[in-house]
Write a protein that holds these residues in place. Structure first.
Motif, PDB file in Angstrom:
ATOM      1  N   ASP A 154       0.801  -1.226   0.000  1.00 48.26           N
ATOM      2  CA  ASP A 154       0.000   0.000   0.000  1.00 48.26           C
ATOM      3  C   ASP A 154       0.837   1.281   0.000  1.00 48.26           C
ATOM      4  N   PHE A 155       2.131   1.212   0.335  1.00 43.70           N
ATOM      5  CA  PHE A 155       2.947   2.428   0.424  1.00 43.70           C
ATOM      6  C   PHE A 155       4.323   2.179  -0.185  1.00 43.70           C
ATOM      7  N   PHE A 156       5.068   3.258  -0.381  1.00 39.13           N
ATOM      8  CA  PHE A 156       6.404   3.133  -0.972  1.00 39.13           C
ATOM      9  C   PHE A 156       7.281   4.282  -0.484  1.00 39.13           C
ATOM     10  N   ASN A 157       8.592   4.159  -0.772  1.00 43.25           N
ATOM     11  CA  ASN A 157       9.600   5.176  -0.413  1.00 43.25           C
ATOM     12  C   ASN A 157       9.523   5.567   1.070  1.00 43.25           C
ATOM     13  N   ASP A 158       9.321   4.593   1.944  1.00 43.88           N
ATOM     14  CA  ASP A 158       9.258   4.902   3.376  1.00 43.88           C
ATOM     15  C   ASP A 158      10.666   5.074   3.951  1.00 43.88           C
ATOM     16  N   PHE A 176       6.403   8.383   4.395  1.00 41.25           N
ATOM     17  CA  PHE A 176       6.055   7.369   3.404  1.00 41.25           C
ATOM     18  C   PHE A 176       5.136   8.002   2.355  1.00 41.25           C
ATOM     19  N   PHE A 177       4.930   7.302   1.248  1.00 42.85           N
ATOM     20  CA  PHE A 177       4.158   7.821   0.113  1.00 42.85           C
ATOM     21  C   PHE A 177       3.088   6.793  -0.286  1.00 42.85           C
ATOM     22  N   MET A 178       1.956   7.315  -0.805  1.00 42.31           N
ATOM     23  CA  MET A 178       0.864   6.467  -1.274  1.00 42.31           C
ATOM     24  C   MET A 178       0.240   7.074  -2.527  1.00 42.31           C
TER      25      MET A 178
END
Length: 396
Positions: A20-24, A38-40
């Protein structure tokens, strides 16, 4: 995964899986700074749960949980960016401590006084002595608990406890030292991708003029402290390299002996060039077969780079950690509090360790021989017993 927590009830509202998220990026240092971002995708079905002041909980590296408050949600094109800070910082808004003197306090009792009426409570405490705790000016609860820890020489650790679908407790631990004296070797080419050494002499001096606080009558105490060894090495054509030192205190009754002592302590920090190291490391603990290579905040490790001339041998402490909870192999570690060793120092230590090992091995052999002589038969006794057993067998 990321748990989204209701800021009023502490109930878990939703859970974000790794998909569900990325670049955390999680960051923590020994100065009690803790952040997570984090990014969504903006159209994600759970993005609506993430509003300002909402709380989230993420897993730590050793089974613990970390809580954060969402402070800056951004919508940029088709992406939502979320920036958070450790929820313990909200202690700034939960209570104000008025000036007070607390006699006969332990860290636990002083901490209970500071945290009572907040969402936090004292957890693990590694100190049993008594001291007087004085707050000379109004402080928020966050600054007050940091003051208590500093007074007792302890370090803070914040954590939360989750049970079922709810955050059930928030703890402030005060411990002697975060991390371990692990003895782990961080080696260039294995753990280290890059290493830099910077030496600066801008603050170097060989003597200090030390000034005490201004007295009621307008006068000030002044003493001079010198370092002759540093003078011989760094003097400017027979002249001292001078500096000024004013201790940060309001004690107008400071004695000359006390001012001189403080000045000598300060001078000892400034008679040699300041050396700083910057390391870029690789997290190996998540690579199969390297599980034992873990590094945690506060750990003291040994750093080695024998490709340099001269070789670099250090003992250093982990001051900050930056990592991903989604991609566990992505982790950066910053080292500080360096102690330098020469190759001769390392070889001397190795000789001492080798001598100690040989002595232990010798003693182990002697103990084994003594045990054998006490509980085992000699060859002559065994031969006699063989003969007697044979004679008995012919009779039977």
């Amino acid at each position: 995964m990321i748990h989204i927590i209701d800021e009023k009830t502490d109930d878990i509202l939703a859970v974000l899986s790794e998909a569900d998220f990325f670049n955390d990026e999680y960051y923590e240092d020994l100065k009690a700074v803790e952040t997570f971002k984090f990014f969504m995708p903006a159209n994600h079905s759970k993005a609506g749960f993430l509003t300002s002041r909402r709380r989230i909980v993420i897993p730590g590296e050793d089974g613990e949980f970390k809580e954060f408050i969402l402070t800056e949600p951004y919508l940029i094109n088709n992406t939502k960016e979320f920036y958070t800070m450790g929820s313990f910082v909200d202690l700034r808004k939960q209570k104000v401590i008025d000036p007070i003197v607390l006699d006969g306090q332990t860290p636990s009792t002083a901490g209970d006084y500071v945290l009572s009426g907040t969402r936090w409570q004292i957890g693990i405490v590694e100190f049993t002595g008594l001291m007087t705790v004085e707050f000379t000016e109004p402080l928020d609860a966050y600054e007050a608990i940091k003051t208590v820890a500093q007074l007792f020489g302890l370090e803070l650790r914040f954590r939360v406890e989750v049970a079922g679908s709810k955050v059930v407790a928030r703890y402030v631990d005060m411990i002697q030292r975060r991390g371990e004296l692990s003895g782990k070797e961080v080696v260039f080419g294995k753990d280290i991708e890059g290493i830099e050494r910077r030496e600066t002499a801008g603050e170097l001096v060989t003597a200090l003029k030390c000034y005490g606080p201004v007295r009621d009558d307008g006068t000030r105490l002044m003493v001079i402290v010198e370092d002759q060894e540093a003078f011989q090495k760094w003097n400017d054509e027979g002249r001292h390299l001078w500096g000024i030192y004013e201790p940060q205190t309001e004690n107008t009754d400071m004695t000359e002996a006390r001012l001189r002592s403080l000045g000598q302590t300060e001078l000892a920090k400034r008679v040699t060039p300041q050396i700083q190291y910057s390391l870029k490391t690789i997290a190996l603990e998540h690579v199969y077969g390297y599980e034992h290579e873990k590094v945690r905040l506060g750990d003291t490790n040994r750093v080695k780079d024998e490709d340099k001339n001269p070789p670099i041998y250090l003992e250093a402490r982990v001051l900050s950690v930056k990592r991903s909870i989604k991609n566990r192999s992505r982790k950066e570690v910053e080292y500080g509090d360096f102690i330098e060793y020469s190759k001769e120092d390392v070889q001397a230590e190795w000789k001492v360790l080798r001598a100690q090992f040989r002595e232990r091995l010798k003693k182990a052999k002697e103990d084994a021989l003594s045990y054998t002589e006490e509980y085992a038969y000699s060859k002559a006794v065994i031969d006699t017993k063989d003969a007697s057993v044979y004679a008995d067998s012919t009779i039977y």
